[in-house]
Design an enzyme around this catalytic site. Structure first.
Site, PDB file in Angstrom:
ATOM      1  N   PRO A   2       8.723  56.739  27.291  1.00 54.86           N
ATOM      2  CA  PRO A   2       9.727  57.151  28.275  1.00 54.86           C
ATOM      3  C   PRO A   2       9.295  56.774  29.695  1.00 54.86           C
ATOM      4  O   PRO A   2       8.156  57.017  30.092  1.00 54.86           O
ATOM      5  CB  PRO A   2       9.769  58.675  28.101  1.00 54.86           C
ATOM      6  CG  PRO A   2       9.293  58.910  26.701  1.00 54.86           C
ATOM      7  CD  PRO A   2       8.259  57.855  26.464  1.00 54.86           C
ATOM      8  N   GLU A   3      10.215  56.142  30.423  1.00 56.34           N
ATOM      9  CA  GLU A   3       9.927  55.748  31.803  1.00 56.34           C
ATOM     10  C   GLU A   3      10.705  56.657  32.751  1.00 56.34           C
ATOM     11  O   GLU A   3      11.283  57.653  32.320  1.00 56.34           O
ATOM     12  CB  GLU A   3      10.279  54.271  31.979  1.00 56.34           C
ATOM     13  CG  GLU A   3       9.489  53.373  31.024  1.00 56.34           C
ATOM     14  CD  GLU A   3       9.826  51.892  31.133  1.00 56.34           C
ATOM     15  OE1 GLU A   3      10.305  51.456  32.193  1.00 56.34           O
ATOM     16  OE2 GLU A   3       9.630  51.170  30.134  1.00 56.34           O
ATOM     17  N   LYS A  69       6.518  59.579  35.952  1.00 61.76           N
ATOM     18  CA  LYS A  69       6.847  59.806  34.546  1.00 61.76           C
ATOM     19  C   LYS A  69       6.413  61.197  34.074  1.00 61.76           C
ATOM     20  O   LYS A  69       6.385  61.460  32.868  1.00 61.76           O
ATOM     21  CB  LYS A  69       6.178  58.739  33.672  1.00 61.76           C
ATOM     22  CG  LYS A  69       6.579  57.313  34.010  1.00 61.76           C
ATOM     23  CD  LYS A  69       5.830  56.335  33.114  1.00 61.76           C
ATOM     24  CE  LYS A  69       6.049  54.891  33.540  1.00 61.76           C
ATOM     25  NZ  LYS A  69       5.286  53.946  32.693  1.00 61.76           N
ATOM     26  N   ARG A 130       3.681  60.930  17.967  1.00 59.40           N
ATOM     27  CA  ARG A 130       2.373  60.258  17.923  1.00 59.40           C
ATOM     28  C   ARG A 130       1.248  61.076  18.558  1.00 59.40           C
ATOM     29  O   ARG A 130       0.091  60.695  18.497  1.00 59.40           O
ATOM     30  CB  ARG A 130       2.475  58.900  18.619  1.00 59.40           C
ATOM     31  CG  ARG A 130       3.545  57.992  18.025  1.00 59.40           C
ATOM     32  CD  ARG A 130       3.507  56.617  18.649  1.00 59.40           C
ATOM     33  NE  ARG A 130       4.651  55.805  18.263  1.00 59.40           N
ATOM     34  CZ  ARG A 130       4.829  54.548  18.643  1.00 59.40           C
ATOM     35  NH1 ARG A 130       3.938  53.961  19.429  1.00 59.40           N
ATOM     36  NH2 ARG A 130       5.884  53.874  18.260  1.00 59.40           N
ATOM     37  N   ARG A 280       1.050  44.759  27.286  1.00 58.87           N
ATOM     38  CA  ARG A 280       2.455  45.045  27.008  1.00 58.87           C
ATOM     39  C   ARG A 280       3.218  43.752  26.770  1.00 58.87           C
ATOM     40  O   ARG A 280       2.953  42.738  27.419  1.00 58.87           O
ATOM     41  CB  ARG A 280       3.107  45.793  28.182  1.00 58.87           C
ATOM     42  CG  ARG A 280       2.351  47.022  28.659  1.00 58.87           C
ATOM     43  CD  ARG A 280       2.145  48.055  27.564  1.00 58.87           C
ATOM     44  NE  ARG A 280       3.372  48.512  26.970  1.00 58.87           N
ATOM     45  CZ  ARG A 280       4.118  49.505  27.471  1.00 58.87           C
ATOM     46  NH1 ARG A 280       3.775  50.088  28.590  1.00 58.87           N
ATOM     47  NH2 ARG A 280       5.200  49.903  26.849  1.00 58.87           N
TER      48      ARG A 280
END
Length: 290
Positions: A2-3, A69, A130, A280
């Site tokens: 999530p950003e 964030k 996770r 990334r």
């Protein structure tokens, strides 16, 4: 992960149900307890579980904020003020429900990690598939120095000035521009998806070296980072895999992406290429981005 736009929507979904409500009880999952017993920092970090409960239960949530964030809860009890700081990690999320069964997504329902029972009968549930996320209970921001290093919010007036000043820092000079803008010390909240999209709109390859950009390119890039973040908020965030709002609904920004996980460029039709930068996957059009 999530950003900024996704975290903003989680914060907005939580806020109406938790403000001025007292936290009656904190419940930890077996995985969180097991992790602590094995000297692992599982979700609850920087504090023992008993201490977390003692410094959270009986406290009233006075304010909910988003910073980059992070979701930040200010809590108060008598004259004591504490701060809960939470990062959602790769696949974390908060849900406000009357009962766990109301969490519509099975994975989130199954992988709840912390439950805050509120005196209005609601449960504020932190789920994390996770378990890469975290929640900290601190006395003040100075107790968690990394939080103080975050750049100004991208919508603040001083954010552009701060961002431009970072190009004078030696450690960024020879880094790919994508890697630089992913650093939350440079721009707060610009994660992989929105960085890819902003670079596409600016016409800059993600592997272009930071110190090779012209002043105009630098300013344009910041402008487009802010633009895509604003659009992300407008469309409820990007729900490609795990992300859900606090009410379990999905965002729609994925319907407006130009390069991230796309097959072909929507401008020229060229096949989208992928390159790993700063661990990334960076998606870009080799024809439109130079």
């Amino acid at each position: 992960m999530p950003e900024l736009p996704e975290v903003e929507h989680v914060k907005r979904g939580i806020e109406p149900f938790v403000i001025n409500e007292k936290i009656d009880k904190v419940i930890f999952s077996e995985k969180v307890i097991e992790g602590k017993n094995n000297q692992r920092e599982t979700i609850i970090k920087g504090i023992e579980l008993d201490s977390f409960k003692k410094l959270t239960e009986g406290y009233v949530i006075s304010e909910v904020l988003r910073r980059s964030k992070y979701i930040v809860f200010h809590i108060e009890k008598d004259n004591d003020h504490r701060i809960l700081i939470s990062h959602l990690g790769m696949a974390g999320g908060f849900f406000v429900v009357d009962d766990l069964e109301e969490i519509g997504t099975p994975n989130y329902r199954k992988h709840w990690q912390v439950i805050f029972e509120l005196n209005n009968g609601k449960k504020l549930v932190y789920s994390d598939i996770r378990r890469f996320g975290e929640i900290r209970n601190i006395a003040n921001y100075e107790s968690y120095p990394p939080f103080l290093e975050i750049a100004p919010e991208p919508f603040d007036k001083e954010a552009m000035i701060h961002y431009l000043s970072c190009f004078d820092i030696n450690k960024y000079a020879n880094k790919p521009i994508k890697q630089m803008i992913l650093d939350h010390k440079v721009i707060a909240g610009a994660g992989n998806i929105y960085a890819c999209e902003a670079l596409y709109r600016t016409g800059i390859r993600p592997d272009k070296i930071a110190n090779s950009l012209s002043h105009q390119q630098k300013e344009m890039l910041f402008y487009y980072v802010r633009e895509v973040l604003e659009e992300g908020i407008k469309y409820g965030g990007t729900s490609i895999s795990d992300y859900r709002h606090a009410d379990g609904k999905t965002g729609e920004m994925q319907l407006h992406l130009n390069v991230y996980k796309q097959k072909y460029c929507k401008t020229c039709g060229h096949e989208i290429e992928t390159k790993v930068i700063a661990t990334r996957n960076s998606h870009f059009c080799p024809n439109c981005q130079k």
